[in-house]
Design a protein around this motif. Structure first.
Motif, PDB file in Angstrom:
ATOM      1  N   VAL A  91       3.131   5.936  -2.894  1.00  0.00           N
ATOM      2  CA  VAL A  91       4.277   6.726  -3.365  1.00  0.00           C
ATOM      3  C   VAL A  91       4.207   6.900  -4.881  1.00  0.00           C
ATOM      4  O   VAL A  91       4.424   8.009  -5.402  1.00  0.00           O
ATOM      5  CB  VAL A  91       5.606   6.059  -2.959  1.00  0.00           C
ATOM      6  N   LEU A  92       3.887   5.833  -5.601  1.00  0.00           N
ATOM      7  CA  LEU A  92       3.762   5.932  -7.057  1.00  0.00           C
ATOM      8  C   LEU A  92       2.643   6.889  -7.447  1.00  0.00           C
ATOM      9  O   LEU A  92       2.788   7.671  -8.408  1.00  0.00           O
ATOM     10  CB  LEU A  92       3.499   4.539  -7.648  1.00  0.00           C
ATOM     11  N   LEU A  93       1.537   6.863  -6.705  1.00  0.00           N
ATOM     12  CA  LEU A  93       0.435   7.786  -6.973  1.00  0.00           C
ATOM     13  C   LEU A  93       0.881   9.227  -6.755  1.00  0.00           C
ATOM     14  O   LEU A  93       0.593  10.112  -7.572  1.00  0.00           O
ATOM     15  CB  LEU A  93      -0.753   7.456  -6.076  1.00  0.00           C
ATOM     16  N   GLY A  94       1.585   9.460  -5.656  1.00  0.00           N
ATOM     17  CA  GLY A  94       2.059  10.809  -5.368  1.00  0.00           C
ATOM     18  C   GLY A  94       3.007  11.326  -6.430  1.00  0.00           C
ATOM     19  O   GLY A  94       2.919  12.488  -6.842  1.00  0.00           O
ATOM     20  N   ILE A  95       3.915  10.458  -6.897  1.00  0.00           N
ATOM     21  CA  ILE A  95       4.868  10.851  -7.940  1.00  0.00           C
ATOM     22  C   ILE A  95       4.133  11.217  -9.227  1.00  0.00           C
ATOM     23  O   ILE A  95       4.476  12.192  -9.911  1.00  0.00           O
ATOM     24  CB  ILE A  95       5.868   9.716  -8.199  1.00  0.00           C
ATOM     25  N   SER A  96       3.102  10.443  -9.550  1.00  0.00           N
ATOM     26  CA  SER A  96       2.370  10.686 -10.797  1.00  0.00           C
ATOM     27  C   SER A  96       1.524  11.951 -10.736  1.00  0.00           C
ATOM     28  O   SER A  96       1.248  12.563 -11.780  1.00  0.00           O
ATOM     29  CB  SER A  96       1.473   9.482 -11.115  1.00  0.00           C
ATOM     30  N   ILE A 137      -1.170  10.273   2.555  1.00  0.00           N
ATOM     31  CA  ILE A 137      -2.535  10.528   2.077  1.00  0.00           C
ATOM     32  C   ILE A 137      -2.902  11.989   2.296  1.00  0.00           C
ATOM     33  O   ILE A 137      -3.409  12.677   1.394  1.00  0.00           O
ATOM     34  CB  ILE A 137      -3.545   9.608   2.781  1.00  0.00           C
ATOM     35  N   GLY A 138      -2.647  12.480   3.510  1.00  0.00           N
ATOM     36  CA  GLY A 138      -2.930  13.880   3.794  1.00  0.00           C
ATOM     37  C   GLY A 138      -2.121  14.820   2.915  1.00  0.00           C
ATOM     38  O   GLY A 138      -2.622  15.848   2.440  1.00  0.00           O
ATOM     39  N   ALA A 167       0.834  -1.209   0.000  1.00  0.00           N
ATOM     40  CA  ALA A 167       0.000   0.000   0.000  1.00  0.00           C
ATOM     41  C   ALA A 167       0.866   1.256   0.000  1.00  0.00           C
ATOM     42  O   ALA A 167       0.570   2.229  -0.699  1.00  0.00           O
ATOM     43  CB  ALA A 167      -0.920  -0.014   1.220  1.00  0.00           C
ATOM     44  N   LEU A 168       1.951   1.236   0.778  1.00  0.00           N
ATOM     45  CA  LEU A 168       2.861   2.386   0.834  1.00  0.00           C
ATOM     46  C   LEU A 168       3.513   2.616  -0.527  1.00  0.00           C
ATOM     47  O   LEU A 168       3.603   3.763  -1.000  1.00  0.00           O
ATOM     48  CB  LEU A 168       3.925   2.152   1.906  1.00  0.00           C
ATOM     49  N   ALA A 169       3.962   1.540  -1.163  1.00  0.00           N
ATOM     50  CA  ALA A 169       4.609   1.661  -2.472  1.00  0.00           C
ATOM     51  C   ALA A 169       3.641   2.234  -3.507  1.00  0.00           C
ATOM     52  O   ALA A 169       4.002   3.120  -4.299  1.00  0.00           O
ATOM     53  CB  ALA A 169       5.130   0.294  -2.926  1.00  0.00           C
ATOM     54  N   LEU A 170       2.399   1.752  -3.512  1.00  0.00           N
ATOM     55  CA  LEU A 170       1.400   2.248  -4.457  1.00  0.00           C
ATOM     56  C   LEU A 170       1.078   3.715  -4.200  1.00  0.00           C
ATOM     57  O   LEU A 170       0.879   4.493  -5.138  1.00  0.00           O
ATOM     58  CB  LEU A 170       0.127   1.400  -4.363  1.00  0.00           C
TER      59      LEU A 170
END
Length: 334
Positions: free
Chosen positions: A33-38, A298-299, A28-31
């Motif tokens: 991080v990828l979401l944040g980068i994108s 998330i925040g 979940a953490l890895a996903l």
């Protein structure tokens, strides 16, 4: 075809045990991080990550204590209100010492000591009512949550308690400065997490917490002093709330009835996301750390993006708690 029930655990030939409970939070953490980068090119910047971790450190330190409480089958809903009243009394103590001691680190150190004592005292109060008074933890901490919140509102006369600005300037580096570019809150959080992991995994106290949460009656038959161990978990929780407040006060230099609102929700969410069983019997400090980082990210993502209001952060945390508990129940019944 085997008739046995499927097992989510994967056991490679080497004997390494890998299961969903272990990899779930990390995945979940890895996903995330990828979401944040994108979504934002500044997401992985040093300033953004240190800001997220520093802000999350308060909840993280409190969540370490909550891990012990929940592992032993307890619950503490009062930590947010407890943090508010500790911050308020610290500010009152420091302001009252200025006329006699001046603007010195002595004033700050006495205020910090007062915060730790008050946190430990609040933990003792909660623990004694639960262990000696035989009152459910939910009821006790729900009651003290209201007491602490009302007390800080009374002390502030419905407004805000503000630290003397000169003392606040002297105290501010405790939050904003650090070592080798790492802010002090992150360093303290890391040290507390390492210590918590060692205690949980390598000491009798950690094993007793798990045994009590798993089956209290069997723990009593095994000559474990259940009441004393459970009392110690609440004292530890109170002291760690005090430690978190020591790092929080220099950030804003004030306390009010809104200080620490929803901190209990965030702490419990971090613990459950990290894999600790809500009903007790199994706790994982490193998992709690991952849970804290997940909530912080998330925040942060909500703050960096405008398509979802950051005011929905509490709603996301509530949904995460419900989903995490549902997943735990699914694993138990599978």
């Amino acid at each position: 075809m085997s008739a046995s029930a499927p097992d989510a655990t994967v056991k490679p030939a080497s004997g390494f045990r890998l299961d969903l409970k272990t990899v779930g939070p990390l995945l979940a953490l890895a996903l995330l991080v990828l979401l944040g980068i994108s979504l934002n090119e500044n997401f992985l910047s040093y300033s953004n990550l240190t800001n997220v971790l520093a802000r999350s450190s308060f909840i993280g330190i409190i969540a370490i204590g909550a891990t012990f409480v929940i592992t032993s089958g307890g619950l503490d809903l009062s930590v947010g209100s407890m943090a508010a009243v500790i911050a308020g009394i610290m500010i009152i103590v420091m302001n009252s010492l200025i006329p006699s001691m001046g603007i010195t680190w002595g004033v700050i150190l006495i205020g910090m000591a007062a915060g730790l004592v008050i946190g430990g005292g609040a933990g003792i109060g909660n623990g004694l009512m639960i262990t000696r008074g035989r009152i459910e933890a939910f009821i006790v901490t729900l009651g003290t949550m209201g007491i602490f919140r009302s007390l800080v509102t009374f002390l502030a006369d419905g407004g805000t308690l503000s630290l003397n600005f000169q003392v606040a300037d002297l105290y501010r580096p405790v939050y904003y400065d650090g070592l080798f570019g790492v802010p002090w809150p992150i360093i303290v959080f890391a040290l507390v997490a390492i210590g918590g992991e060692i205690v949980m995994r390598r000491t009798a106290f950690g094993r007793y917490c798990a045994a009590i949460g798993s089956n209290e009656q069997v723990a009593r038959y095994s000559s474990i002093n259940v009441d004393n161990v459970r009392l110690l978990t609440y004292i530890l929780q109170g002291v760690l709330v005090g430690v978190a407040v020591l790092l929080y006060v220099p950030r804003l230099g004030s306390a009010s009835s809104t200080t620490g609102v929803l901190w209990e929700l965030e702490a419990i969410a971090a613990v459950i996301i990290g894999g600790t069983t809500l009903k007790g019997g199994y706790g994982r400090i490193w998992g709690t750390v991952v849970g804290v980082v997940i909530l912080g990210l998330i925040g942060n993502i909500l703050n960096l993006q405008s398509f979802i209001s950051p005011y929905l952060n509490g709603a996301f945390q509530g949904v995460i708690i419900i989903l995490a508990v549902l997943l735990q129940r699914g694993r138990r019944t599978s």
